[in-house]
Design a protein around this motif. Structure first.
Motif, PDB file in Angstrom:
ATOM      1  N   SER A  31       0.831  -1.210   0.000  1.00 17.91           N
ATOM      2  CA  SER A  31       0.000   0.000   0.000  1.00 17.91           C
ATOM      3  C   SER A  31       0.861   1.253   0.000  1.00 17.91           C
ATOM      4  O   SER A  31       0.585   2.212  -0.735  1.00 17.91           O
ATOM      5  CB  SER A  31      -0.936   0.000   1.211  1.00 17.91           C
ATOM      6  OG  SER A  31      -1.814  -1.104   1.177  1.00 17.91           O
ATOM      7  N   LEU A  32       1.910   1.257   0.813  1.00 14.56           N
ATOM      8  CA  LEU A  32       2.810   2.409   0.863  1.00 14.56           C
ATOM      9  C   LEU A  32       3.554   2.597  -0.454  1.00 14.56           C
ATOM     10  O   LEU A  32       3.745   3.728  -0.913  1.00 14.56           O
ATOM     11  CB  LEU A  32       3.804   2.245   2.015  1.00 14.56           C
ATOM     12  CG  LEU A  32       3.258   2.471   3.429  1.00 14.56           C
ATOM     13  CD1 LEU A  32       4.334   2.174   4.466  1.00 14.56           C
ATOM     14  CD2 LEU A  32       2.751   3.904   3.592  1.00 14.56           C
ATOM     15  N   VAL A  33       3.966   1.488  -1.072  1.00 17.36           N
ATOM     16  CA  VAL A  33       4.667   1.574  -2.353  1.00 17.36           C
ATOM     17  C   VAL A  33       3.751   2.171  -3.424  1.00 17.36           C
ATOM     18  O   VAL A  33       4.152   3.068  -4.183  1.00 17.36           O
ATOM     19  CB  VAL A  33       5.175   0.184  -2.784  1.00 17.36           C
ATOM     20  CG1 VAL A  33       5.652   0.215  -4.236  1.00 17.36           C
ATOM     21  CG2 VAL A  33       6.305  -0.276  -1.872  1.00 17.36           C
ATOM     22  N   LEU A  34       2.514   1.681  -3.474  1.00 13.87           N
ATOM     23  CA  LEU A  34       1.572   2.182  -4.474  1.00 13.87           C
ATOM     24  C   LEU A  34       1.270   3.657  -4.250  1.00 13.87           C
ATOM     25  O   LEU A  34       1.287   4.466  -5.196  1.00 13.87           O
ATOM     26  CB  LEU A  34       0.279   1.372  -4.428  1.00 13.87           C
ATOM     27  CG  LEU A  34       0.359  -0.054  -4.986  1.00 13.87           C
ATOM     28  CD1 LEU A  34      -0.933  -0.799  -4.725  1.00 13.87           C
ATOM     29  CD2 LEU A  34       0.666  -0.034  -6.471  1.00 13.87           C
ATOM     30  N   ILE A  42      -6.870   5.383   2.318  1.00 14.96           N
ATOM     31  CA  ILE A  42      -6.649   3.940   2.415  1.00 14.96           C
ATOM     32  C   ILE A  42      -5.162   3.591   2.375  1.00 14.96           C
ATOM     33  O   ILE A  42      -4.709   2.664   3.046  1.00 14.96           O
ATOM     34  CB  ILE A  42      -7.416   3.200   1.297  1.00 14.96           C
ATOM     35  CG1 ILE A  42      -7.453   1.702   1.568  1.00 14.96           C
ATOM     36  CG2 ILE A  42      -6.842   3.497  -0.075  1.00 14.96           C
ATOM     37  CD1 ILE A  42      -8.433   0.962   0.700  1.00 14.96           C
ATOM     38  N   GLY A  43      -4.376   4.363   1.609  1.00 15.15           N
ATOM     39  CA  GLY A  43      -2.956   4.064   1.463  1.00 15.15           C
ATOM     40  C   GLY A  43      -2.140   4.359   2.697  1.00 15.15           C
ATOM     41  O   GLY A  43      -1.042   3.795   2.867  1.00 15.15           O
ATOM     42  N   LEU A  44      -2.620   5.240   3.567  1.00 14.12           N
ATOM     43  CA  LEU A  44      -1.914   5.552   4.809  1.00 14.12           C
ATOM     44  C   LEU A  44      -2.563   4.910   6.032  1.00 14.12           C
ATOM     45  O   LEU A  44      -1.876   4.558   6.988  1.00 14.12           O
ATOM     46  CB  LEU A  44      -1.849   7.072   5.006  1.00 14.12           C
ATOM     47  CG  LEU A  44      -1.072   7.860   3.957  1.00 14.12           C
ATOM     48  CD1 LEU A  44      -1.096   9.349   4.276  1.00 14.12           C
ATOM     49  CD2 LEU A  44       0.368   7.369   3.857  1.00 14.12           C
ATOM     50  N   THR A  45      -3.890   4.751   6.014  1.00 15.70           N
ATOM     51  CA  THR A  45      -4.580   4.180   7.171  1.00 15.70           C
ATOM     52  C   THR A  45      -4.232   2.715   7.359  1.00 15.70           C
ATOM     53  O   THR A  45      -3.935   2.273   8.484  1.00 15.70           O
ATOM     54  CB  THR A  45      -6.104   4.328   7.016  1.00 15.70           C
ATOM     55  OG1 THR A  45      -6.437   5.712   6.916  1.00 15.70           O
ATOM     56  CG2 THR A  45      -6.827   3.724   8.211  1.00 15.70           C
ATOM     57  N   LEU A  80       4.755  10.448  -6.195  1.00 14.91           N
ATOM     58  CA  LEU A  80       5.915  10.793  -7.012  1.00 14.91           C
ATOM     59  C   LEU A  80       5.500  11.191  -8.425  1.00 14.91           C
ATOM     60  O   LEU A  80       5.981  12.180  -8.982  1.00 14.91           O
ATOM     61  CB  LEU A  80       6.873   9.596  -7.066  1.00 14.91           C
ATOM     62  CG  LEU A  80       8.105   9.755  -7.973  1.00 14.91           C
ATOM     63  CD1 LEU A  80       9.025  10.844  -7.435  1.00 14.91           C
ATOM     64  CD2 LEU A  80       8.854   8.432  -8.086  1.00 14.91           C
ATOM     65  N   VAL A  81       4.567  10.418  -8.991  1.00 14.55           N
ATOM     66  CA  VAL A  81       4.078  10.735 -10.341  1.00 14.55           C
ATOM     67  C   VAL A  81       3.315  12.056 -10.340  1.00 14.55           C
ATOM     68  O   VAL A  81       3.477  12.888 -11.240  1.00 14.55           O
ATOM     69  CB  VAL A  81       3.171   9.583 -10.850  1.00 14.55           C
ATOM     70  CG1 VAL A  81       2.411  10.003 -12.107  1.00 14.55           C
ATOM     71  CG2 VAL A  81       4.013   8.349 -11.135  1.00 14.55           C
ATOM     72  N   GLN A  82       2.486  12.268  -9.313  1.00 20.80           N
ATOM     73  CA  GLN A  82       1.652  13.468  -9.264  1.00 20.80           C
ATOM     74  C   GLN A  82       2.468  14.728  -9.033  1.00 20.80           C
ATOM     75  O   GLN A  82       2.197  15.773  -9.640  1.00 20.80           O
ATOM     76  CB  GLN A  82       0.613  13.323  -8.150  1.00 20.80           C
ATOM     77  CG  GLN A  82      -0.345  14.510  -8.065  1.00 20.80           C
ATOM     78  CD  GLN A  82      -1.306  14.404  -6.903  1.00 20.80           C
ATOM     79  OE1 GLN A  82      -0.959  13.892  -5.838  1.00 20.80           O
ATOM     80  NE2 GLN A  82      -2.524  14.876  -7.097  1.00 20.80           N
ATOM     81  N   ALA A  83       3.461  14.660  -8.167  1.00 24.07           N
ATOM     82  CA  ALA A  83       4.158  15.875  -7.756  1.00 24.07           C
ATOM     83  C   ALA A  83       5.463  16.121  -8.507  1.00 24.07           C
ATOM     84  O   ALA A  83       5.943  17.255  -8.520  1.00 24.07           O
ATOM     85  CB  ALA A  83       4.448  15.816  -6.251  1.00 24.07           C
TER      86      ALA A  83
END
Length: 360
Positions: free
Chosen positions: A173-176, A292-295, A182-185
């Motif tokens: 989840s953290l990798v995704l 969801i990716g951090l929780t 990274l892609v967005q920013a």
């Protein structure tokens, strides 16, 4: 001469008064005080939206929406973890229920409202398709791996991961999510930049300045903190109201999630009204991914360290509605243009989600 305040006075005073109201709970002023707390909560939400827009205008897209999504999600995660640590085994499904409610509210409620209001005002709205596609691909993978796959693994009986599986899924989840940020920013920031819309006075307005933006960033964190604390404080009153109305207790989690997401929802709604649908989608989909990716990694760490069992798998009814929402979102945002129809369809699915909670 009087020096002009860099920000409207109410946006500075409201969070201060809200914190005073929160600490005033210790005085035990009776049930009427719940109305005061509710008013402070609404004021905190409105102030948070204003400061989020100031910061977003200063740093530009997509950094502004990313900042707001991360700030709210971090505070939301802190709230869930603190409730898990103090609530014991009874909170095993808390993270799952909160994440599911947040995702459904964002995908069908917030995005549906944005598409509806944009369709009513402008007939059609446009956005950058590559950025939305990247968010949806990442969100689909995380949703299935964290909320659906646990129902079909066999290392443990029931909708639960074993500690090894839980740790692996947390890393995934953290990798995704990290790759998406990274892609967005950085690598493909242009995918998430909104096209200029005619008649949008904010596009060409001068930025507020670094000092004003820093002040707004600080006040934004203060506002978000008090919003979550007031939501937690009002939870017993909300729970009593739900029980007295004869509704299932699971509705409480949906209400709390909706309150926590109010700043993001209002910011996305106001952007859609100004014909900035890209900003609305950046905020909504980014918030769903962050939620969801951090929780899940956070509660996985709590579970592994404390030995507490957490339930992640959702039931069949929730699975059907979640997959329907994700499938409908993909079709609605597949062309880069939206109209009133997609908004109505998503809001109908949101209504069905709420109805099946009350009448399962």
């Amino acid at each position: 001469m009087k020096q002009k305040l860099p920000l409207p006075l109410w946006t500075i005073a409201t969070p201060i008064l809200a914190w005073i109201a929160y600490f005033g709970m210790s005085l035990d002023l009776g049930n009427f005080y719940a109305i005061v707390l509710a008013a402070a909560l609404i004021g905190g939400v409105l102030a948070a939206v204003h400061h989020a827009e100031v910061v977003a205008h200063q740093v530009g897209e997509p950094y502004g929406t990313l900042l707001l999504a991360l700030a709210i999600t971090i505070i939301e995660v802190a709230l869930i973890v603190s409730l898990m640590l103090t609530g014991g085994p009874e909170t095993a499904a808390l993270a799952r229920d909160t994440v599911l409610a947040a995702v459904m509210i964002i995908l069908t409620g917030i995005i549906g409202m944005c598409l509806l209001v944009g369709g009513v005002r402008y007939k059609e709205q446009v956005f950058s398709l590559p950025g939305v596609s990247a968010a949806l691909v990442t969100l689909t993978a995380i949703l299935v791996l964290t909320l659906i796959l646990p129902n079909y693994t066999t290392s443990r009986q029931g909708p639960e991961y074993s500690p090894v599986q839980l740790g692996f899924v947390a890393i995934v989840s953290l990798v995704l999510y990290g790759t998406f940020v990274l892609v967005q920013a950085v690598r493909h920031r242009d995918f998430f930049l909104p096209p200029e819309a005619d008649g949008d006075e904010d596009v060409h307005a001068a930025p507020p300045g670094k000092k004003v933006a820093l002040l707004s960033a600080l006040l934004l964190l203060i506002c978000l903190g008090i919003v979550v604390l007031l939501a937690k404080a009002l939870a017993p009153d909300i729970e009593n109201a739900v029980i007295n109305a004869g509704a299932p207790k699971s509705l409480v989690g949906v209400i709390i999630a909706a309150v926590v997401l109010l700043p993001e929802g209002l910011a996305a709604y106001r952007a859609a009204r100004k014909n900035r649908l890209q900003t609305s989608l950046n905020l909504a989909l980014g918030s769903a991914l962050a939620s969801i990716g951090l929780t899940i990694p956070a509660v996985a760490i709590v579970s592994i360290v404390t030995g507490m069992t957490i339930t992640l798998g959702i039931d069949m009814k929730s699975t059907v509605l979640l997959l329907l929402s994700q499938f409908t979102i993909m079709l609605s945002l597949a062309t880069g243009r939206t109209n009133i129809l997609q908004g109505v369809v998503l809001l109908v699915i949101f209504a069905v989600y709420l109805f099946t909670i009350v009448a399962p």
